[in-house]
Scaffold this motif. Structure first.
Motif, PDB file in Angstrom:
ATOM      1  N   PHE A 108       4.161  -4.918  -7.212  1.00 49.50           N
ATOM      2  CA  PHE A 108       4.320  -3.551  -6.426  1.00 49.50           C
ATOM      3  C   PHE A 108       2.693  -3.329  -6.419  1.00 49.50           C
ATOM      4  O   PHE A 108       2.283  -1.915  -5.891  1.00 49.50           O
ATOM      5  CB  PHE A 108       5.038  -2.500  -6.895  1.00 49.50           C
ATOM      6  CG  PHE A 108       6.342  -2.725  -6.654  1.00 49.50           C
ATOM      7  CD1 PHE A 108       7.013  -2.155  -5.518  1.00 49.50           C
ATOM      8  CD2 PHE A 108       7.439  -3.542  -7.545  1.00 49.50           C
ATOM      9  CE1 PHE A 108       8.221  -2.456  -5.270  1.00 49.50           C
ATOM     10  CE2 PHE A 108       8.641  -3.549  -6.981  1.00 49.50           C
ATOM     11  CZ  PHE A 108       9.253  -3.044  -6.078  1.00 49.50           C
ATOM     12  N   ALA A 109       1.756  -4.142  -7.007  1.00 50.75           N
ATOM     13  CA  ALA A 109       0.456  -3.645  -6.750  1.00 50.75           C
ATOM     14  C   ALA A 109      -0.569  -4.215  -5.756  1.00 50.75           C
ATOM     15  O   ALA A 109      -1.572  -4.113  -5.824  1.00 50.75           O
ATOM     16  CB  ALA A 109      -0.319  -4.073  -8.300  1.00 50.75           C
ATOM     17  N   ILE A 167       5.208  -3.271 -14.432  1.00 49.71           N
ATOM     18  CA  ILE A 167       3.909  -2.849 -14.875  1.00 49.71           C
ATOM     19  C   ILE A 167       3.106  -2.786 -13.758  1.00 49.71           C
ATOM     20  O   ILE A 167       2.051  -1.825 -13.501  1.00 49.71           O
ATOM     21  CB  ILE A 167       3.633  -3.928 -15.676  1.00 49.71           C
ATOM     22  CG1 ILE A 167       4.259  -3.923 -17.115  1.00 49.71           C
ATOM     23  CG2 ILE A 167       1.991  -4.009 -15.854  1.00 49.71           C
ATOM     24  CD1 ILE A 167       3.937  -5.023 -18.070  1.00 49.71           C
ATOM     25  N   THR A 168       3.377  -3.433 -12.593  1.00 44.81           N
ATOM     26  CA  THR A 168       2.435  -3.650 -11.396  1.00 44.81           C
ATOM     27  C   THR A 168       2.620  -2.102 -10.614  1.00 44.81           C
ATOM     28  O   THR A 168       1.686  -1.669 -10.220  1.00 44.81           O
ATOM     29  CB  THR A 168       2.636  -4.622 -10.252  1.00 44.81           C
ATOM     30  OG1 THR A 168       4.126  -4.772 -10.049  1.00 44.81           O
ATOM     31  CG2 THR A 168       2.285  -6.063 -11.047  1.00 44.81           C
ATOM     32  N   LEU A 169       4.087  -1.703 -10.748  1.00 43.02           N
ATOM     33  CA  LEU A 169       4.401  -0.504 -10.030  1.00 43.02           C
ATOM     34  C   LEU A 169       3.682   0.622 -10.793  1.00 43.02           C
ATOM     35  O   LEU A 169       3.016   1.597 -10.054  1.00 43.02           O
ATOM     36  CB  LEU A 169       5.931  -0.287 -10.002  1.00 43.02           C
ATOM     37  CG  LEU A 169       6.332   1.044  -9.675  1.00 43.02           C
ATOM     38  CD1 LEU A 169       6.171   1.179  -7.970  1.00 43.02           C
ATOM     39  CD2 LEU A 169       7.824   1.343  -9.849  1.00 43.02           C
ATOM     40  N   ALA A 170       3.718   0.639 -12.209  1.00 42.19           N
ATOM     41  CA  ALA A 170       3.047   1.591 -12.812  1.00 42.19           C
ATOM     42  C   ALA A 170       1.388   1.688 -12.512  1.00 42.19           C
ATOM     43  O   ALA A 170       1.016   2.858 -12.280  1.00 42.19           O
ATOM     44  CB  ALA A 170       3.403   1.593 -14.553  1.00 42.19           C
ATOM     45  N   VAL A 171       1.017   0.534 -12.768  1.00 41.63           N
ATOM     46  CA  VAL A 171      -0.589   0.437 -12.581  1.00 41.63           C
ATOM     47  C   VAL A 171      -0.999   0.919 -11.050  1.00 41.63           C
ATOM     48  O   VAL A 171      -2.043   1.619 -11.248  1.00 41.63           O
ATOM     49  CB  VAL A 171      -1.103  -0.998 -12.809  1.00 41.63           C
ATOM     50  CG1 VAL A 171      -2.443  -1.121 -12.446  1.00 41.63           C
ATOM     51  CG2 VAL A 171      -0.929  -1.555 -14.351  1.00 41.63           C
ATOM     52  N   ALA A 172      -0.421   0.461 -10.171  1.00 39.61           N
ATOM     53  CA  ALA A 172      -0.434   0.815  -8.873  1.00 39.61           C
ATOM     54  C   ALA A 172      -0.429   2.319  -8.525  1.00 39.61           C
ATOM     55  O   ALA A 172      -1.405   2.900  -7.930  1.00 39.61           O
ATOM     56  CB  ALA A 172       0.470  -0.019  -7.945  1.00 39.61           C
ATOM     57  N   ALA A 229      -4.369 -14.081  -4.324  1.00 43.05           N
ATOM     58  CA  ALA A 229      -3.476 -13.204  -3.511  1.00 43.05           C
ATOM     59  C   ALA A 229      -4.349 -11.800  -3.385  1.00 43.05           C
ATOM     60  O   ALA A 229      -4.356 -11.258  -2.216  1.00 43.05           O
ATOM     61  CB  ALA A 229      -2.127 -12.873  -4.090  1.00 43.05           C
ATOM     62  N   ALA A 230      -4.985 -11.394  -4.434  1.00 43.00           N
ATOM     63  CA  ALA A 230      -5.772 -10.307  -4.622  1.00 43.00           C
ATOM     64  C   ALA A 230      -6.957 -10.261  -3.735  1.00 43.00           C
ATOM     65  O   ALA A 230      -7.271  -9.281  -3.106  1.00 43.00           O
ATOM     66  CB  ALA A 230      -6.065  -9.960  -6.186  1.00 43.00           C
TER      67      ALA A 230
END
Lengths: 336, 361
Positions: free
Chosen positions: B66-67, B126-131, B236-237
């Motif tokens: 989700f980041a 984790i990606t959701l939280a970081v984003a 991808a990033a």
């Protein structure tokens, strides 16, 4: 190794108390940092109340994952639905809410909370049957389906209630604070703590003292084995899912009263908090979820007071720190 | 075939559709006059590249991140802040690229390495939280990012609409800096999509697919899955950040709503699923369908809503209101995950076998 006779009691499993000491240690360490004991007490009470509310919302999610390996990204929808449903009851009885009598206030609040739980629980039934049943065992699709469900739920709330923020005033008797010396503790926070503690004790009792709880705990540890013994774990799971949704609805009502407003996107900020709590607690662990919720709330409250800028990312820092220490969360229950 | 890395569309209709889309995009400045058509075409280009890079993660490695908008936002903000701070010159553009791309790659590396330590199942959370933390940071550090208002900036002289390169008297068309910017966006997006096709059809891409199907088995075959996954994350990033740079250059603006918000993340997810996961071509189709619908169907919804309210129907005006666009998207999303798990591309490639292909997971 000593010999054991058949009549000897089984050796007790080792109690893992390090995670329990963590919030205590955190609270003690911050006393000298904050300086004033009365401020510290107020902040601690605030964190405990906030932690309890987050725990109520997160407890269902962690069990749902532990039991059936289902990742529900739409859990926040139940929170928002719960809060909105409560306004249906609270708005027509605004007069009794504003009356300065605890019993009259509770006579409106209690049915509102119960109705919220019932609607959220029923919605949980629909979501489980329609969205989750077709995609058991496929994490990728579960995430996609439940994310889609979250969007639909949020937008339906907007369509039904409109995009504006709905005020949700606290009942008159719950406003204000208890004053003990020079310490002020908001009355509503005490109520939130009591409800949270009651929910925690109830869940622990059901899980540890009943046959149903035994089956749930066994299912979290090894689903196939429970099925092999002849229990219908899917039915059990549906029950847990609905209970979790109902609790999320209750948490939604409490959070809306805490913030004194209702908004359909309130689930967004909470979803992240809940995920952090579930991750650091260890998926499937109620005890871990409880400690995790308190930790998150403590870091948010102490952090917000001590270093306001840092508080923005405090959850992430906490999560990183805990996972560096225990990669599977505070208590690793599942073998997955 | 070389340019497509030996992975042609494998369906006549799909080839035809792709050719039509690409030709239409390339000829937009001449075929469809007006600023709106050009904006839509540029957005399709940027999102096709962005969605293709997300497909590398979702479709080829099977990990849900989700980041992705975070990397997109890093690219946007890097170029916006440098052009805002250093003024409209090429040195600022270069600075933005030199700072933005490595920053995105480093952050992807950090997330990748960190999620190694924890169960794979945590990755999406984790990606959701970081984003979300990044989004809060971007809106709070207003001295740097302009807060909720974002940053508007001027482009270098050559790319401005006022710069006339070929005057109208020559061919009957005016080629100005705006059109040059459009072709810059078009060309870089096309290059990135071709590069991604190359990546997924390389031996490295095959390993990614093996990890998606069975991580344990891939590891047993001797591949360091951790290395492969982190590497895919970084690629991808980088592409997402580049798409962010293009988007900011086109809009001459970077702000939370255009580059970081969670709804963009949902749009990306939707485009991948509609187009078809694990195909790269799906990104082009998904982005085109979605953005065309977003720009032209929404006004239709408005018409339907007013018609419904004039007819005195209950509830329907509210449900059809253009602001409820996301509601229908969400329903479409669930339906497409449920009924067309392989998306448009999967359907076109394998019209009969769709059912079995979808259930084989």
């Amino acid at each position: 190794m000593t010999d054991l006779a058949a009549t000897d009691p089984l050796p007790k499993p080792k109690r893992d108390i390090a995670p329990i000491l963590l919030p205590v240690a955190l609270a003690l360490v911050t006393i000298p940092l904050i300086g004033s004991p009365s401020t510290w007490l107020t902040l601690t009470a605030a964190s405990l109340a906030m932690g309890m509310m987050i725990f109520i919302m997160a407890s269902g999610l962690t069990l749902v994952f532990g039991l059936m390996d289902v990742l529900n990204f739409g859990h926040g929808a139940f929170i928002a639905v719960g809060a909105y449903v409560a306004t249906l009851v609270l708005a027509p009885f605004a007069a009794s809410i504003q009356a300065d009598s605890l019993w009259m206030n509770l006579a409106v609040l209690a049915p509102a909370a119960l109705l919220s739980m019932a609607v959220s629980g029923a919605l949980g039934l629909v979501v489980e049957r329609v969205l989750i049943l077709p995609v058991y065992g496929q994490h990728l699709k579960q995430i996609l389906m439940t994310t889609g469900g979250l969007i639909v739920a949020e937008q339906t709330l907007y369509a039904l209630w409109g995009p504006q923020i709905i005020p949700m005033p606290l009942p008159a008797s719950l406003r204000g604070s208890f004053i003990l010396g020079d310490v002020a503790i908001a009355k509503y926070r005490v109520l939130a703590m009591l409800i949270g503690l009651a929910v925690f004790v109830a869940i622990q009792l059901v899980l540890n003292r009943t046959k149903l709880g035994l089956l749930i705990r066994a299912g979290v540890e090894n689903r196939e084995m429970v099925e092999a013994l002849g229990y219908r774990i899917r039915r059990l799971f549906l029950g847990v899912f609905m209970t979790g949704s109902a609790l999320a609805g209750l948490g939604g009502v409490m959070w809306a009263l805490y913030r004194e407003q209702v908004h359909a996107s309130m689930s967004d900020e909470l979803t992240v908090l809940i995920f952090v709590v579930v991750i650091i607690g260890g998926l499937g662990s109620i005890g871990g979820c409880f400690i995790g919720a308190i930790l998150v709330a403590m870091v948010a409250n102490y952090g917000g007071f001590l270093v306001p800028k840092l508080a923005l990312v405090s959850n992430i820092l906490l999560m990183v720190a805990i996972l560096m220490w225990r990669p599977r969360g505070l208590y690793a229950v599942t073998s997955r | 075939m070389m340019i497509l890395s030996g992975d042609p569309p494998r369906s006549r209709i799909l080839t035809l559709v792709l050719v039509v889309i690409i030709l239409a995009l390339a000829a937009t400045p001449f075929l469809f006059p007006g600023a709106k058509a050009l904006n839509v075409a540029a957005k399709i280009c940027v999102f096709a590249a962005l969605v293709a890079s997300y497909d590398l993660l979702l479709g080829y490695t099977g990990s849900v991140s989700f980041a992705h908008t975070m990397f997109y936002g890093i690219g946007s903000y890097a170029i916006a802040i440098s052009l805002y701070g250093m003024g409209p010159n090429w040195a600022a553009v270069a600075t933005g690229i030199v700072i933005g791309l490595p920053l995105a790659a480093l952050l992807a590396l950090a997330i990748g390495l960190f999620s190694l330590r924890v169960a794979a199942i945590f990755f999406a959370m984790i990606t959701l939280a970081v984003a979300s933390a990044f989004q809060v940071l971007a809106s709070q550090l207003s001295w740097l990012t302009g807060g909720e208002d974002g940053r508007s900036f001027q482009l270098p002289e050559l790319l401005r609409p006022g710069t006339v390169l070929i005057s109208k008297s020559l061919f009957g068309f005016e080629i100005n800096g705006r059109i040059l910017t459009f072709y810059l966006v078009f060309a870089v997006s096309a290059l990135m999509i071709l590069a991604l096709l190359r990546v997924v059809n390389s031996p490295f891409g095959r390993v990614l697919q093996a990890i998606r199907e069975n991580r344990f088995r891939a590891e047993a075959l001797g591949f360091r899955t951790v290395f492969h996954l982190t590497y895919a994350n970084c690629i991808a990033a980088l592409v997402a950040a580049s798409a962010g740079i293009l988007n900011a250059l086109w809009l001459r603006y970077a702000g939370p709503d255009t580059s970081l918000s969670f709804s963009i993340m949902l749009d990306i997810l939707l485009m991948v699923v509609i187009g078809g996961m694990g195909t790269i071509y799906g990104a082009i189709i998904g982005a085109t369908i979605f953005i065309l619908a977003q720009n032209y169907l929404q006004s239709l919804m408005g018409l339907a809503s007013t018609a419904a309210s004039e007819a005195g129907l209950p509830l329907l005006p509210g449900l059809l209101h253009p602001d409820r666009w996301l509601l229908w998207l969400g329903l479409l999303f669930i339906a497409s995950v449920y009924f067309f798990p392989t998306g448009v591309v999967g359907r076109l490639r394998n019209p009969a076998g769709d059912k079995s292909a979808g259930n084989s997971h």
